[in-house]
Design an enzyme around this catalytic site. Structure first.
Site, PDB file in Angstrom:
ATOM      1  N   ASP A   1       0.977  -1.190   0.212  1.00 56.06           N
ATOM      2  CA  ASP A   1      -0.157   0.127  -0.215  1.00 56.06           C
ATOM      3  C   ASP A   1       0.896   1.058   0.378  1.00 56.06           C
ATOM      4  O   ASP A   1       1.249   1.763   1.243  1.00 56.06           O
ATOM      5  CB  ASP A   1      -1.036  -0.606   1.151  1.00 56.06           C
ATOM      6  CG  ASP A   1      -1.556   1.447   1.194  1.00 56.06           C
ATOM      7  OD1 ASP A   1      -1.680   2.468   0.357  1.00 56.06           O
ATOM      8  OD2 ASP A   1      -2.444   1.599   2.659  1.00 56.06           O
TER       9      ASP A   1
ATOM     10  N   GLU B   1      -2.347  10.193  -0.279  1.00 57.36           N
ATOM     11  CA  GLU B   1      -3.531   9.787  -0.727  1.00 57.36           C
ATOM     12  C   GLU B   1      -3.907   9.582   0.800  1.00 57.36           C
ATOM     13  O   GLU B   1      -5.083   8.752   1.526  1.00 57.36           O
ATOM     14  CB  GLU B   1      -3.772   8.411  -1.327  1.00 57.36           C
ATOM     15  CG  GLU B   1      -5.149   7.426  -1.440  1.00 57.36           C
ATOM     16  CD  GLU B   1      -5.153   6.288  -0.589  1.00 57.36           C
ATOM     17  OE1 GLU B   1      -6.560   5.998  -0.868  1.00 57.36           O
ATOM     18  OE2 GLU B   1      -4.730   6.925   0.824  1.00 57.36           O
TER      19      GLU B   1
ATOM     20  N   ASP C   1      -5.067   0.769  -6.566  1.00 57.06           N
ATOM     21  CA  ASP C   1      -4.432   1.010  -4.386  1.00 57.06           C
ATOM     22  C   ASP C   1      -5.446  -0.296  -4.141  1.00 57.06           C
ATOM     23  O   ASP C   1      -5.750  -0.295  -3.336  1.00 57.06           O
ATOM     24  CB  ASP C   1      -5.517   2.305  -4.243  1.00 57.06           C
ATOM     25  CG  ASP C   1      -4.775   2.412  -3.513  1.00 57.06           C
ATOM     26  OD1 ASP C   1      -3.498   1.748  -2.442  1.00 57.06           O
ATOM     27  OD2 ASP C   1      -5.525   3.315  -2.535  1.00 57.06           O
TER      28      ASP C   1
END
Lengths: 463, 463
Positions: free
Chosen positions: A294, A328, A356
């Site tokens: 991630d 993000e 993602d």
């Protein structure tokens, strides 16, 4: 041999696409998914990109030096791969620093340490910590029903990610509100801090961080994630009626905003350079683990997809724009900056595709389009059945990830690369999010799937 | 949220099945795939079965004490789960024992050890070993073109599993002949032994074993697998023109046959007890690693599928027969014994489904049926799209694994559970084939997919 049948299906779908959206006679032939996969598996470029990223910037929380190294690295890598243009686009971003975190059950026999991590955005505790009794709740409703229980207490939100759901993102979305809003709800009930059960289906000793929100007018109380193992232990003691007192110390802080960047790289369209197929991922990562899943994996998917498209000698009709967003995890400022900067061009975005969901085996794509466009995109995605990753999930309302989600109000067609995520939340936002959790072949196939879909959509005759 | 679309697809497919194969009004409603998945994920029974198997019988090569412990364990477990009947069906099996293996490059500076494992079924070397120069070939054609190169030499078969193929089983099948027949071809060319590059796309230091064949009338020469790392090193030295002399020592032996067993457990059919849906895997495993992937995972899929079907309160129209075959790896005697024992009943086998592709995330099923039956089975498999594992691969000639493949001449409809196998050959037949390579959620979903398909086929009105 087992693939022979699939090839026939893929062939049928190729023909179906042909019927649906006839290409002009001059359009070059699109390579089959297998051509992308072969190149990706042979060159292993996605893995190399990811290994390089986590070596250069293992910690790259927005606003940190690591994040700036990652920005520079990504731009250089796009340039080295021969992108037509690479731009660093400034974004004013928040800067939160983790500091130290510790927690312990305080008893007559001495302190018993707990595995905790500050939630991203949390305020600090006083230097001596917060010492208070713990009260456990499983839901906001339970807390709101008896707010007096929480007064002066540390509120322990212990709702597990439901392990029986096959869709791990759905399980995540059911439990994530306690992390995002737990500090607000604890404070409203008079609580002095929040301890939140980590969002993973594993029972282990790794706390998983993630962002929290505060609400204007509600006192900001500190909040930390606690490992599922310690959450189970705490729960067992509380359910036996034991009075549990915990000292929580967090020295995290929010500093002044700084300027960071989105990294944008383009392969200019052959015929329609102003029409854009965006492929995106996020460059920032939580400052635990190395953000390999991630969203290092997503960055590797995007970088490698751009490389593969060039390596196969393609220059599709539309522009393919790679965007590695900043921030993000704790602000989406990169996504908002992109939406503002390109506000007048969003009507000419054919699609925006985000990766993602980690580096697991690719499963397919979701998409929020409708009508003829949906049919055309679906046909392209179905071609990937030859690689066992041609699942197509139409989600009229909600496709796409957090970054491209910001483009939804502008009516952009949103898609995301769906991977198999049964293992993903074991690592997500924790010290376990390391390169070793990712398999080079699974990562390569994700990049191949993304490259195939992006270049095919950039070539479609469909408006 | 992303699953909403899939649920609609699943619903559409349920309706489609309904149209295609109308059930009598009395047929109970089949649970949706999600019901199987929920139960499998919540109870985690497949993982528990596998962990128990590798604890009870980590080494269980056919004919060994471990294999017998595994047989008894499996029978007890089926009984404890409440199968209607559990039988041990005798099978005369071969017994090969590995002994010790060593190999080293012999040079002036002393011996340089190589990572090797005897291939299963190999004869031993003399006690002092075989000392000979090594000659490298990439294919049988290359060897046959210059047999004089091999005379008196150790023939080194160095064809890599092609890493660029997305389908790892296809890559395996391209390289596996050198393991199966390398000893024969080496001997025919006058070679004294065979060294075979391990069948994996990884470059590492783990040799991967597997079975070889000998041919009547051709001298039996010993054969060993060499790790890909050492294969690369050997190749580099040979390509530089270096003369490489290796000493190979194997003390393996083939002993007298012994009696072992297939383990058979049944859930009797409600209306058509003589019609059978077989679900199978193999209980034996190579004596390196713990056979967690190959085929402990398949055994866990089958055991758990039987448990899930009962746990959901189902008793389908046809009998579901679980078969844990013995001796898949080095003889297929269990499969042949089954085919002989049930020769007269094979015409009433509605389908035989094998799981022998490891414990990775389930992708779907292949099938060799045709016509209406194919359509009915396809519709059932497509319902699994709600769990992202509804890929259906029709393979008119070749579906199914090695064990159920023995039933092909009898015209039985063959299917196999397809899993994602990008990681599988990293572990296959090596010391790395351990429980830690398997994820409990991926394994559970494989069992759920198998249970759903087996129970649905056992309920279908289709003949």
């Amino acid at each position: 041999m087992a693939r022979a049948g699939c090839d026939l299906i893929a062939l049928a779908l190729v023909l179906a696409v042909g019927c649906r959206s006839p290409e002009p006679a001059t359009a070059p032939e699109r390579p089959a998914p297998a051509a992308f996969a072969q190149r990706a598996l042979q060159d292993n470029g996605a893995w190399q990109a990811l290994a390089d990223l986590v070596a250069v910037a293992p910690r790259r929380l927005t606003g940190s030096e690591g994040a700036e190294r990652a920005v520079q690295w990504a731009a250089e890598r796009f340039r080295a791969q021969g992108a037509d243009e690479v731009r660093l686009e400034p974004v004013r971003v928040p800067r939160w620093v983790r500091g130290e975190a510790s927690a312990a059950i305080v008893g007559e026999a001495g302190d018993e340490p707990l595995s905790v991590l500050a939630l991203g955005g949390s305020v600090a505790t006083p230097e001596e910590g917060i010492l208070a009794e713990v009260v456990m709740v499983r839901s906001f409703d339970e807390l709101r029903a008896q707010p007096e229980r929480a007064r002066g207490r540390i509120v322990f939100f212990n709702r597990p990610m439901p392990r029986a759901l096959a869709n791990t993102f759905q399980a995540y979305s059911e439990a994530v509100p306690q992390r995002g809003s737990g500090a607000i709800e604890a404070s409203k009930a008079g609580g002095v801090a929040a301890l939140v059960r980590s969002l993973t289906t594993q029972i282990d000793d790794f706390p998983h961080t993630g962002s929290l929100h505060y609400e204007e007018g509600v006192d900001r109380v500190p909040a930390a994630a606690i490992s599922t193992l310690d959450a189970e232990m705490l729960a067992a003691r509380l359910l036996r009626g034991e009075r549990v007192v915990v000292r929580l110390r967090l020295s995290c802080a929010t500093l002044a905003d700084v300027v960071s960047h989105n990294v944008v790289a383009e392969l200019r369209g052959r015929e329609l350079p102003d029409e854009v197929v965006l492929i995106g991922a996020h460059l920032d990562a939580w400052d635990v683990g190395h953000g390999a899943q991630d969203d290092g994996a997503g960055c590797a998917h995007v970088l490698e997809a751009m490389r593969l498209i060039r390596a196969l000698g393609l220059r599709p009709r539309r522009t393919i724009r790679a965007v590695l967003f900043i921030n993000e995890e704790n602000g989406l400022r990169g996504a908002h900056a992109y939406a503002e900067r390109y506000a007048k061009e969003l009507g000419r975005h054919f699609a925006a595709i985000e990766s993602d969901r980690g580096g697991g085996p690719p499963v397919g794509f979701d998409c929020n389009a409708g009508g003829d466009k949906l049919a055309a995109i679906r046909a392209v995605v179905h071609e990937l059945r030859a690689l066992d990753c041609g699942a197509f999930v139409p989600v009229p309302g909600g496709a796409g990830g957090a970054d491209i989600g910001v483009l939804r109000p502008a009516g952009v067609t949103l898609m995301s690369l769906i991977t198999n995520t049964q293992r993903y939340f074991d690592y997500h936002h924790s010290e376990r999010d390391l390169l070793a959790t990712i398999h080079e072949r699974e990562l390569a196939l994700g990049a191949a799937a993304l490259a195939f879909v992006a270049s095919s959509l950039a070539e479609l005759d469909q408006r």
